[in-house]
Design a protein around this motif. Sequence first.
Motif, short mmCIF file in Angstrom:
data_model
loop_
_atom_site.label_atom_id
_atom_site.label_comp_id
_atom_site.label_asym_id
_atom_site.label_seq_id
_atom_site.Cartn_x
_atom_site.Cartn_y
_atom_site.Cartn_z
N ARG A 252 49.97 42.36 41.66
CA ARG A 252 49.88 41.89 43.05
C ARG A 252 48.70 40.96 43.28
O ARG A 252 48.08 40.95 44.34
N GLY A 253 48.39 40.17 42.25
CA GLY A 253 47.36 39.16 42.37
C GLY A 253 45.97 39.70 42.62
O GLY A 253 45.08 38.97 43.06
N GLY A 254 45.75 40.98 42.30
CA GLY A 254 44.44 41.57 42.53
C GLY A 254 44.10 41.74 43.99
O GLY A 254 42.92 41.88 44.35
N GLU A 255 45.12 41.75 44.84
CA GLU A 255 44.89 41.92 46.28
C GLU A 255 44.92 43.38 46.71
O GLU A 255 44.41 43.75 47.75
N THR A 256 45.54 44.22 45.89
CA THR A 256 45.61 45.65 46.18
C THR A 256 45.60 46.41 44.86
O THR A 256 45.95 45.85 43.80
N PHE A 257 45.21 47.68 44.91
CA PHE A 257 45.03 48.45 43.70
C PHE A 257 45.52 49.87 43.90
O PHE A 257 45.51 50.38 45.03
N PRO A 258 45.98 50.54 42.82
CA PRO A 258 46.38 51.95 42.96
C PRO A 258 45.20 52.81 43.39
O PRO A 258 44.05 52.53 43.07
N GLU A 259 45.52 53.85 44.11
CA GLU A 259 44.47 54.70 44.70
C GLU A 259 43.62 55.37 43.64
O GLU A 259 42.41 55.51 43.80
N ASN A 260 44.24 55.82 42.55
CA ASN A 260 43.50 56.55 41.52
C ASN A 260 44.26 56.47 40.20
O ASN A 260 45.31 55.84 40.09
N GLN A 261 43.73 57.14 39.18
CA GLN A 261 44.32 57.06 37.86
C GLN A 261 45.69 57.72 37.79
O GLN A 261 46.55 57.30 37.01
N SER A 262 45.91 58.75 38.59
CA SER A 262 47.21 59.43 38.58
C SER A 262 48.31 58.51 39.09
O SER A 262 49.42 58.47 38.54
N VAL A 263 48.00 57.76 40.15
CA VAL A 263 48.97 56.80 40.67
C VAL A 263 49.23 55.71 39.62
O VAL A 263 50.38 55.30 39.39
N THR B 15 46.39 46.35 35.95
CA THR B 15 45.64 46.66 37.17
C THR B 15 44.57 47.68 36.82
O THR B 15 44.41 48.07 35.66
N HIS B 16 43.82 48.07 37.79
CA HIS B 16 42.85 49.17 37.65
C HIS B 16 42.79 49.90 38.97
O HIS B 16 43.17 49.35 40.02
N PRO B 17 42.34 51.16 38.99
CA PRO B 17 42.24 51.87 40.26
C PRO B 17 41.26 51.18 41.22
O PRO B 17 40.38 50.42 40.80
N ALA B 18 41.42 51.45 42.49
CA ALA B 18 40.49 50.93 43.50
C ALA B 18 39.07 51.27 43.08
O ALA B 18 38.80 52.36 42.58
N VAL B 19 38.15 50.33 43.27
CA VAL B 19 36.78 50.55 42.78
C VAL B 19 36.04 51.61 43.58
O VAL B 19 34.98 52.07 43.14
N SER B 20 36.56 52.01 44.71
CA SER B 20 35.97 53.14 45.43
C SER B 20 36.22 54.45 44.69
O SER B 20 35.55 55.45 44.94
N ASN B 21 37.20 54.45 43.79
CA ASN B 21 37.49 55.59 42.94
C ASN B 21 36.67 55.48 41.66
O ASN B 21 36.46 54.38 41.13
N PHE B 22 36.18 56.59 41.11
CA PHE B 22 35.28 56.53 39.97
C PHE B 22 35.93 55.90 38.74
O PHE B 22 35.26 55.26 37.93
N MET B 23 37.27 56.01 38.61
CA MET B 23 37.91 55.39 37.46
C MET B 23 37.98 53.88 37.63
O MET B 23 37.89 53.13 36.64
N GLY B 24 38.11 53.41 38.85
CA GLY B 24 38.08 51.96 39.08
C GLY B 24 36.71 51.39 38.78
O GLY B 24 36.59 50.34 38.12
N SER B 25 35.67 52.06 39.24
CA SER B 25 34.31 51.58 38.97
C SER B 25 33.98 51.70 37.48
O SER B 25 33.24 50.87 36.93
N THR B 26 34.54 52.70 36.80
CA THR B 26 34.29 52.84 35.37
C THR B 26 34.95 51.71 34.59
O THR B 26 34.38 51.22 33.60
N PHE B 27 36.12 51.28 35.00
CA PHE B 27 36.77 50.12 34.38
C PHE B 27 35.84 48.90 34.45
O PHE B 27 35.65 48.18 33.47
N LEU B 28 35.22 48.70 35.61
CA LEU B 28 34.29 47.58 35.77
C LEU B 28 33.05 47.77 34.89
O LEU B 28 32.58 46.82 34.26
#
Length: 398
Positions: A244-255, A188-201
Amino acid sequence: MRPVLIAALSLGLASPAFADPDHADWAATLEAAKGQTVYWNAWGGDARTNAFIEWVGDQTEARYGVRVEQVKLSDTAEAVNRVIAEKAAGRDSGGSVDLIWINGPNFLSMKSQGLLYGPFADELPNARYLDLSEGSAAVTDFTVPVEGFESAWRLARFVLVYDSARTTPPATMAGLADWAAANPGRLTHPAVSNFMGSTFLKQALIELTPDPAILQQPATDENFDAATAPFWDWYETLRPNLWRGGETFPENQSVQQQMLNDGEVEFGVSFDPAAAASAIAEGLLPETARVHVPEGGSIGNISFVAIPFNAANREGAEVVANFLLEPATQAHQQNIEVLGSFSVLDPSKLGPAEQALFAALPSSPALPALEDLGPTLLEPHASWMSRLVEVWTERYTK
């Protein structure tokens, strides 16, 4: 005027008296800062960072009479919007934000709207320890020239965190699609609203785009589709096999790190090369945790602090920004038992005593050497992250 001697930190290094021509100005800044409380607006999602900021406040209060109160943010845009609202209301002084941990799109937004105080950063006494030459990381933020409107404080590099006893990461981001297909639900990756999620992308985009150089220019209607087409093909393949099929994502990197420790997923993400070593030291990951940098390198940048144009405690904010650049502070910050963030200072500008502080830091089998991280990939222009997140949200948010 007598030189102002800076007291030694508990780390054992006293900064020399400043002999530059602007010393009188800095002495005046120190005097004006006494008794001020600096409201440092900073992302509050990492306990170790929060503890470091608290330590900074203890030090600056003891040495300069400057208190620090961290205003913990879930998104830096919260503070940016507050400053925008104050400017719209005509509040040109006495603002509620004194110092802000800022990068990329938020810096571009504030700078372009005249919301920042400065230039100040190049005039800080401890700026002499930085490489401020043209093209260096300390003078450019997501391709946007800093021009003294923000000051460096910590180095960041994108890494994947994993348990070497459980899995072996693929060499590339492209290879994650095949890995996920063979291990469905384990990535998985963090939610893209979080900077770590957008950095993964963004890390994947840099690797997959036909011409990475185009990412150093602003994203436009003309260049965006062609540059991102291979990325979207990759993500479409990857997404069904995500947790979870990419339908939901952890809130941030700590989670996500907790999910890694619990065995729910096989990778965490971080902007800290010392992430595994630090987590091991805290008992948050097993001894076999390691960091992985994709083949060809990873996104790197410097985290900056900036002062809004209407800061109520500007002098105190400058004192804090300068303190963050002290070699002893940077060494304390790089200690994996404290924060583990690599120093932003130029080693060639450090004397023997200052270099000794870094040489004495504890190590760990999970801590990579700087040369093990491979090339540092330039951050795309800030507009790419904004547009990438916007299009991702349109595609995948119901």
